[in-house]
Design a protein around this motif. Structure first.
Motif, PDB file in Angstrom:
ATOM      1  N   ALA A  92       3.532  23.695   6.749  1.00 17.76           N
ATOM      2  CA  ALA A  92       2.588  23.093   5.805  1.00 17.76           C
ATOM      3  C   ALA A  92       2.359  21.655   6.219  1.00 17.76           C
ATOM      4  O   ALA A  92       3.300  20.938   6.566  1.00 17.76           O
ATOM      5  CB  ALA A  92       3.126  23.170   4.379  1.00 17.76           C
ATOM      6  N   PHE A  93       1.111  21.239   6.160  1.00 23.18           N
ATOM      7  CA  PHE A  93       0.741  19.890   6.579  1.00 23.18           C
ATOM      8  C   PHE A  93       0.204  19.065   5.417  1.00 23.18           C
ATOM      9  O   PHE A  93      -0.607  18.157   5.614  1.00 23.18           O
ATOM     10  CB  PHE A  93      -0.271  19.949   7.722  1.00 23.18           C
ATOM     11  CG  PHE A  93       0.300  20.520   8.988  1.00 23.18           C
ATOM     12  CD1 PHE A  93       1.017  19.716   9.859  1.00 23.18           C
ATOM     13  CD2 PHE A  93       0.150  21.856   9.297  1.00 23.18           C
ATOM     14  CE1 PHE A  93       1.568  20.240  11.025  1.00 23.18           C
ATOM     15  CE2 PHE A  93       0.692  22.391  10.455  1.00 23.18           C
ATOM     16  CZ  PHE A  93       1.403  21.574  11.331  1.00 23.18           C
ATOM     17  N   VAL A 142       5.054  31.722   7.172  1.00 26.81           N
ATOM     18  CA  VAL A 142       3.901  31.426   6.318  1.00 26.81           C
ATOM     19  C   VAL A 142       3.327  30.091   6.753  1.00 26.81           C
ATOM     20  O   VAL A 142       4.073  29.128   6.976  1.00 26.81           O
ATOM     21  CB  VAL A 142       4.288  31.366   4.830  1.00 26.81           C
ATOM     22  CG1 VAL A 142       3.143  30.788   3.996  1.00 26.81           C
ATOM     23  CG2 VAL A 142       4.657  32.745   4.307  1.00 26.81           C
ATOM     24  N   VAL A 143       1.997  30.027   6.907  1.00 27.50           N
ATOM     25  CA  VAL A 143       1.313  28.779   7.206  1.00 27.50           C
ATOM     26  C   VAL A 143       0.384  28.468   6.041  1.00 27.50           C
ATOM     27  O   VAL A 143      -0.506  29.269   5.713  1.00 27.50           O
ATOM     28  CB  VAL A 143       0.502  28.864   8.520  1.00 27.50           C
ATOM     29  CG1 VAL A 143      -0.268  27.568   8.753  1.00 27.50           C
ATOM     30  CG2 VAL A 143       1.428  29.160   9.698  1.00 27.50           C
ATOM     31  N   ALA A 144       0.606  27.332   5.389  1.00 27.61           N
ATOM     32  CA  ALA A 144      -0.259  26.887   4.296  1.00 27.61           C
ATOM     33  C   ALA A 144      -1.430  26.125   4.896  1.00 27.61           C
ATOM     34  O   ALA A 144      -1.246  25.091   5.539  1.00 27.61           O
ATOM     35  CB  ALA A 144       0.525  26.010   3.329  1.00 27.61           C
ATOM     36  N   VAL A 184       8.041  23.554   9.457  1.00 27.85           N
ATOM     37  CA  VAL A 184       7.106  22.819  10.310  1.00 27.85           C
ATOM     38  C   VAL A 184       6.268  21.947   9.389  1.00 27.85           C
ATOM     39  O   VAL A 184       5.541  22.456   8.527  1.00 27.85           O
ATOM     40  CB  VAL A 184       6.209  23.772  11.127  1.00 27.85           C
ATOM     41  CG1 VAL A 184       5.262  22.970  12.021  1.00 27.85           C
ATOM     42  CG2 VAL A 184       7.059  24.723  11.960  1.00 27.85           C
ATOM     43  N   THR A 185       6.348  20.632   9.564  1.00 28.29           N
ATOM     44  CA  THR A 185       5.785  19.711   8.585  1.00 28.29           C
ATOM     45  C   THR A 185       5.126  18.526   9.263  1.00 28.29           C
ATOM     46  O   THR A 185       5.471  18.156  10.391  1.00 28.29           O
ATOM     47  CB  THR A 185       6.901  19.200   7.641  1.00 28.29           C
ATOM     48  OG1 THR A 185       6.377  18.149   6.813  1.00 28.29           O
ATOM     49  CG2 THR A 185       8.093  18.648   8.421  1.00 28.29           C
ATOM     50  N   HIS A 186       4.186  17.903   8.551  1.00 25.13           N
ATOM     51  CA  HIS A 186       3.562  16.672   9.030  1.00 25.13           C
ATOM     52  C   HIS A 186       4.450  15.456   8.777  1.00 25.13           C
ATOM     53  O   HIS A 186       4.087  14.343   9.125  1.00 25.13           O
ATOM     54  CB  HIS A 186       2.206  16.478   8.367  1.00 25.13           C
ATOM     55  CG  HIS A 186       2.270  16.309   6.875  1.00 25.13           C
ATOM     56  ND1 HIS A 186       2.988  17.150   6.064  1.00 25.13           N
ATOM     57  CD2 HIS A 186       1.717  15.389   6.043  1.00 25.13           C
ATOM     58  CE1 HIS A 186       2.864  16.761   4.799  1.00 25.13           C
ATOM     59  NE2 HIS A 186       2.115  15.696   4.762  1.00 25.13           N
ATOM     60  N   ALA A 187       5.608  15.669   8.161  1.00 24.29           N
ATOM     61  CA  ALA A 187       6.602  14.610   7.929  1.00 24.29           C
ATOM     62  C   ALA A 187       6.159  13.603   6.889  1.00 24.29           C
ATOM     63  O   ALA A 187       6.566  12.443   6.934  1.00 24.29           O
ATOM     64  CB  ALA A 187       7.003  13.916   9.231  1.00 24.29           C
ATOM     65  N   GLY A 188       5.325  14.037   5.917  1.00 21.38           N
ATOM     66  CA  GLY A 188       5.151  13.219   4.733  1.00 21.38           C
ATOM     67  C   GLY A 188       6.485  13.125   4.000  1.00 21.38           C
ATOM     68  O   GLY A 188       7.292  14.064   4.055  1.00 21.38           O
TER      69      GLY A 188
END
Length: 376
Positions: free
Chosen positions: A210-211, A240-242, A279-283
């Motif tokens: 998720a991003f 799962v991809v959000a 898997v993240t955008h690191a917010g």
């Protein structure tokens, strides 16, 4: 005690932390409201918190429609993180801080203390003008370091409001992860770390990607989501991809591997409890939720404080940092596979989870503010 919480009109800045803190303060018998822009007022009110609407405080979507920001919008439309890397964005807007402060000062709601979220500085200025103490809920611990000449710019704003330079120290800084998250040179004075309530655990995939809630808006022309889906499709694990919206799912033209489910929005906190990798955008909110669940990360930062957050994830051994520039499905799949198979990442994330569980609850911020208010 009258407590005014202030936050930018961005749901992810308000609902995960400020809203539950406001409810806790109300339950403790204090008079509480959140001051923010009209764009998110109804969302906050649905969480059972009164809102002081600041008429001139605009959400990013509202501000982005201004004609003078046309070059910024054009740059965003052309941005492809997999080619150019993270987007450099201003994380401190002097004019917005001044507008926010003016609206708070002009409001009829007079607080005994102002508690702001990290990205919102108008509340700090307003507290200094009104002569009341202020506190910070630190939803972005590493962001201030990204502001050029931050102290000088803040003092310039103080001068416009007739406030002496330097200001006054915050009554307290409420961190949302253990002190070890903060690099040694970035630990603010008065730091007290707290934990948010635990989320229920829902059955979910081994890997969640998720991003953030703005993914569909920021990543329109980018191939990053397709690269992510392709990478997870190459791994023999449920994923799962959000994509960020139901519309994005309906209009998806990218790969559809059998082991990857595409979703709009997902209950991220609940799903993370059953995941093996994120898997993240690191917010910061996503990083905090993953660490609270003991889940290691593959951090792919996009803008703002996400690059230093991703670097901190790597430094602490709770995940790997993957640069967006030059990213391919193969390099991302290799990073996810590494996090899934090397036990050190899971062990480090679990250890961080245990240290979070030992922190006092966020509600203790209210008790501390009340104690300091009585002593003043």
């Amino acid at each position: 005690m009258r407590i005014l919480l202030t936050g930018l009109p961005i749901k992810s800045h308000l609902l995960p932390v400020l809203a539950p803190l406001a409810r806790a303060a109300r339950e403790a018998g204090h008079e509480v409201a959140i001051a923010t822009g009209a764009a998110v007022a109804s969302d906050v009110e649905r969480h059972g918190v009164p809102v002081v609407v600041l008429p001139d405080v605009l959400s990013p979507e509202e501000a982005g429609s201004r004609p003078e920001l046309r070059p910024v919008r054009e740059k965003l439309r052309q941005w492809r993180p997999e080619i150019s890397g993270p987007l450099v964005v201003p994380v401190f807007d002097d004019a917005m801080a001044a507008t926010f402060a003016t609206n708070v000062i002009d409001a009829r709601w007079r607080p005994d203390v102002i508690v702001r979220e990290t990205n919102e500085y108008g509340g700090l200025l307003a507290a200094e003008v009104l002569g009341v103490p202020s506190a910070v809920v630190d939803i972005a611990p590493l962001i201030t370091r990204l502001v050029p000449a931050f102290a000088e710019r803040l003092d310039a704003l103080r001068a416009k409001f007739g406030v002496p330079p330097g200001g006054s120290a915050a009554a307290l800084t409420a961190g949302l992860l253990p002190e070890s998250w903060y690099p040694p040179d970035s630990r603010p004075p008065g730091l007290r770390c707290h934990r948010l309530p635990e989320a229920p655990v829902a059955a979910g995939p081994r890997v969640l990607a998720a991003f953030g809630s703005n993914a569909h808006r920021f990543l329109g022309p980018s191939r990053l989501l397709s690269i992510t889906v392709e990478a997870l499709g190459a791994l023999d694990v449920p994923a799962v991809v959000a994509l960020g919206s139901d519309e994005a799912v309906a209009s998806w033209r990218g790969p559809r591997p059998a082991n990857v489910e595409l979703a709009g929005f997902v209950p991220q906190r609940e799903l993370l409890g059953g995941c093996d990798a994120f898997v993240t955008h690191a917010g910061f909110s996503g990083v905090r939720e993953a660490l609270s669940a003991g889940v290691p990360m593959v951090a792919v930062p996009l803008f703002a404080d996400q690059p230093p957050n991703a670097a901190r994830v790597h430094e602490l051994g709770v995940g790997v940092h993957v640069e967006t520039a030059g990213i391919t499905a193969e390099t991302l799949a290799a990073a996810v596979s590494r996090v899934l198979t090397e036990s050190s990442f899971r062990s480090a994330a679990r250890e961080f989870q245990r240290s979070i569980a030992e922190l006092p609850p966020l509600e203790d911020v209210v008790t501390e503010l009340a104690r300091r208010g009585r002593a003043a």
